[in-house]
Design an enzyme around this catalytic site. Sequence first.
Site, PDB file in Angstrom:
ATOM      1  N   GLY A  50      37.086 111.783  55.053  1.00 20.78           N
ATOM      2  CA  GLY A  50      37.387 111.096  56.313  1.00 20.78           C
ATOM      3  C   GLY A  50      37.815 110.003  55.980  1.00 20.78           C
ATOM      4  O   GLY A  50      38.050 109.037  57.098  1.00 20.78           O
ATOM      5  N   CYS A  51      37.759 109.450  54.705  1.00 19.55           N
ATOM      6  CA  CYS A  51      38.332 108.106  54.634  1.00 19.55           C
ATOM      7  C   CYS A  51      39.968 108.172  53.873  1.00 19.55           C
ATOM      8  O   CYS A  51      40.140 109.166  53.126  1.00 19.55           O
ATOM      9  CB  CYS A  51      37.552 107.318  53.601  1.00 19.55           C
ATOM     10  SG  CYS A  51      36.019 106.951  54.049  1.00 19.55           S
ATOM     11  N   GLU A  52      40.728 107.066  54.282  1.00 16.61           N
ATOM     12  CA  GLU A  52      41.965 107.374  53.793  1.00 16.61           C
ATOM     13  C   GLU A  52      42.211 106.975  52.196  1.00 16.61           C
ATOM     14  O   GLU A  52      42.830 107.374  51.516  1.00 16.61           O
ATOM     15  CB  GLU A  52      42.870 106.472  54.454  1.00 16.61           C
ATOM     16  CG  GLU A  52      43.591 107.231  55.570  1.00 16.61           C
ATOM     17  CD  GLU A  52      44.534 105.981  56.441  1.00 16.61           C
ATOM     18  OE1 GLU A  52      44.862 105.207  55.914  1.00 16.61           O
ATOM     19  OE2 GLU A  52      45.177 106.493  57.464  1.00 16.61           O
ATOM     20  N   SER A  53      41.239 105.972  51.862  1.00 16.45           N
ATOM     21  CA  SER A  53      40.945 105.363  50.543  1.00 16.45           C
ATOM     22  C   SER A  53      39.963 106.489  49.946  1.00 16.45           C
ATOM     23  O   SER A  53      39.199 106.984  50.711  1.00 16.45           O
ATOM     24  CB  SER A  53      40.506 104.020  50.341  1.00 16.45           C
ATOM     25  OG  SER A  53      41.097 103.394  51.788  1.00 16.45           O
ATOM     26  N   GLY A 121      36.987 105.624  58.968  1.00 17.33           N
ATOM     27  CA  GLY A 121      36.505 105.691  57.438  1.00 17.33           C
ATOM     28  C   GLY A 121      35.227 105.282  57.346  1.00 17.33           C
ATOM     29  O   GLY A 121      34.388 105.775  56.726  1.00 17.33           O
TER      30      GLY A 121
END
Length: 134
Positions: A50-53, A121
Site C-alpha cells: 500500500g506504499c508507493e515506496s 502509505g
Amino acid sequence: MSLPADAVIALETFQAAAGWEQRARLLMQWGDRLPVLSDVDKVEANRVHGCESQVWLVGALQDGHWQFAASSDARLIRGLVALLLARVNGLSAAELKQVDLPEWFSQLGLSRQLSPSRSNGLNAVLQRMNELAG
C-alpha cells in the site's frame, strides 16, 4: 492520552520550526536518524503493501509495549515513518489502535505535505502495526 517521550520531542521540534523549509530539513534529519534495518529484516514478509515506496516494518512486544523498527528506500518517507515511530513506540496494543494519524501530522505541521499516496502509505504502515499488535 500521554505521548511517548520521542513524540513530545518531535512535537516541540517541529512546532518551533520557522516555516516549511525548516520542517522539511527536520523531516530529512529524522529519517536519517532511523536505525538501519538489517537485510534479514528487509524481506517480503516485512514489506508494507500500500506504499508507493518500499517500506519494511518489524515489531516486538516488550513488557506489554510495542517497539517498531522500519526502513524505506525513499528519504522523505523515512522521515515520515520515523515520526510515526516516535508517536507509537512504547504504546500498548490498545493505545496503538487509538493513534490518529492525520491529527498527529497536523500537530507536527506536516499535514499539507502529505499527498494522498503518502497518507495512504502511512496509513498502511499504521494498519500493519495494528495487525502485528493484533
